[in-house]
Design a protein around this motif. Sequence first.
Motif, PDB file in Angstrom:
ATOM      1  N   UNK A  23       0.744  -1.147   0.389  1.00 46.60           N
ATOM      2  CA  UNK A  23      -0.083  -0.216   0.354  1.00 46.60           C
ATOM      3  C   UNK A  23       1.083   1.325   0.214  1.00 46.60           C
ATOM      4  N   UNK A  24       0.532   2.509  -0.384  1.00 47.86           N
ATOM      5  CA  UNK A  24       0.685   3.440  -0.509  1.00 47.86           C
ATOM      6  C   UNK A  24       1.189   4.166   0.671  1.00 47.86           C
ATOM      7  N   UNK A  25       2.269   4.278   1.288  1.00 52.68           N
ATOM      8  CA  UNK A  25       2.510   5.211   2.809  1.00 52.68           C
ATOM      9  C   UNK A  25       0.525   6.712   2.085  1.00 52.68           C
ATOM     10  N   UNK A  26       0.715   6.242   3.337  1.00 50.95           N
ATOM     11  CA  UNK A  26      -0.543   8.186   3.784  1.00 50.95           C
ATOM     12  C   UNK A  26       0.048   9.229   3.387  1.00 50.95           C
ATOM     13  N   UNK A  27      -0.407  10.369   3.037  1.00 52.22           N
ATOM     14  CA  UNK A  27       0.276  11.134   3.193  1.00 52.22           C
ATOM     15  C   UNK A  27       0.014  12.146   4.686  1.00 52.22           C
ATOM     16  N   UNK A  28       1.166  12.894   5.620  1.00 52.78           N
ATOM     17  CA  UNK A  28       1.855  12.798   6.579  1.00 52.78           C
ATOM     18  C   UNK A  28       1.253  14.498   6.080  1.00 52.78           C
ATOM     19  N   UNK A  29       0.129  15.813   6.706  1.00 52.81           N
ATOM     20  CA  UNK A  29      -0.516  16.380   6.828  1.00 52.81           C
ATOM     21  C   UNK A  29       0.532  17.384   7.840  1.00 52.81           C
ATOM     22  N   UNK A  30       1.137  18.675   7.971  1.00 53.80           N
ATOM     23  CA  UNK A  30       2.303  18.970   7.780  1.00 53.80           C
ATOM     24  C   UNK A  30       1.097  19.207   9.210  1.00 53.80           C
ATOM     25  N   UNK A  31       1.885  19.432  10.475  1.00 49.51           N
ATOM     26  CA  UNK A  31       1.183  20.430  12.307  1.00 49.51           C
ATOM     27  C   UNK A  31       0.701  21.663  11.715  1.00 49.51           C
ATOM     28  N   UNK A  32       0.308  21.527  12.651  1.00 46.76           N
ATOM     29  CA  UNK A  32      -0.666  23.570  12.214  1.00 46.76           C
ATOM     30  C   UNK A  32       0.506  23.932  12.916  1.00 46.76           C
ATOM     31  N   UNK A  33       0.530  25.448  12.217  1.00 47.27           N
ATOM     32  CA  UNK A  33       1.138  26.168  13.228  1.00 47.27           C
ATOM     33  C   UNK A  33       1.305  26.660  14.131  1.00 47.27           C
ATOM     34  N   UNK A  34       0.075  27.196  15.223  1.00 44.24           N
ATOM     35  CA  UNK A  34      -0.651  27.127  16.876  1.00 44.24           C
ATOM     36  C   UNK A  34      -1.741  25.687  16.462  1.00 44.24           C
ATOM     37  N   UNK A  35      -1.224  25.211  18.588  1.00 44.09           N
ATOM     38  CA  UNK A  35      -2.364  24.767  18.845  1.00 44.09           C
ATOM     39  C   UNK A  35      -3.740  25.069  18.862  1.00 44.09           C
ATOM     40  N   UNK A  36      -3.704  26.153  18.984  1.00 43.86           N
ATOM     41  CA  UNK A  36      -5.560  27.198  19.363  1.00 43.86           C
ATOM     42  C   UNK A  36      -6.131  26.981  17.789  1.00 43.86           C
ATOM     43  N   UNK A  37      -5.583  26.377  16.667  1.00 41.76           N
ATOM     44  CA  UNK A  37      -6.120  27.256  15.439  1.00 41.76           C
ATOM     45  C   UNK A  37      -6.572  25.650  14.877  1.00 41.76           C
ATOM     46  N   UNK A  38      -7.855  25.526  14.354  1.00 40.75           N
ATOM     47  CA  UNK A  38      -8.466  24.298  13.849  1.00 40.75           C
ATOM     48  C   UNK A  38      -8.299  24.400  12.554  1.00 40.75           C
TER      49      UNK A  38
END
Length: 194
Positions: free
Chosen positions: A134-149
């Motif tokens: 299976x192809x590796x699932x793309x990893x989303x970059x972490x949000x810049x601040x923990x408060x931003x949804x």
Amino acid sequence: MDSNIEDTDMASKSSSTTAHPYKDPDDGRQRFLLELEFVQCLANPAYIHYLAQNRYFEDEAFIGYLKYLQYWQKPENIKFIMFPHCLFFLELLQNANFRNAMAYPASKELAHRQQYFFWKNYRNNRLKHIVPRPLPEPVAPPPSSPLQPMPASSAASTPSIPIPQMQVVQPGSIPPKVDIRSSTTDRRKRKKEG
């Protein structure tokens, strides 16, 4: 005049024998089976060692026969082969160095050992190349601040991966003790106490 008739009869007989000098009674089935059996015997390093010990590989006619047998590697003939290692050894037997080396017991043992390891690991090695990974699932970059949804569009496209719950230990507190011993040790303790 009788001699002319006899000469023409002899000439017609000789021409008919030269046109078809030998007619195989079973249309080559017997030869096919014998050659198939011999080629498949080449899958056994002990048999190749036997041939080398008895000096078959010094006979030029036998070397020519081994070259002739390479027709078994064609797709229309390969489907009859039950032991594919025989084709590998048939290819190696085209080399004079291999033929000479197989006269020694150590070479026979080495070939046999390598053949064993190939058989032992063949399925797993083959599955690595056959079964698609299976192809590796793309990893989303972490949000810049923990408060931003995260935006709703990217959250919907990213598959949800279950995250195991971890026990949080506060600084200065003692983590709970985990007893990984089996119940059999408890029985031994009970025998000593009782």
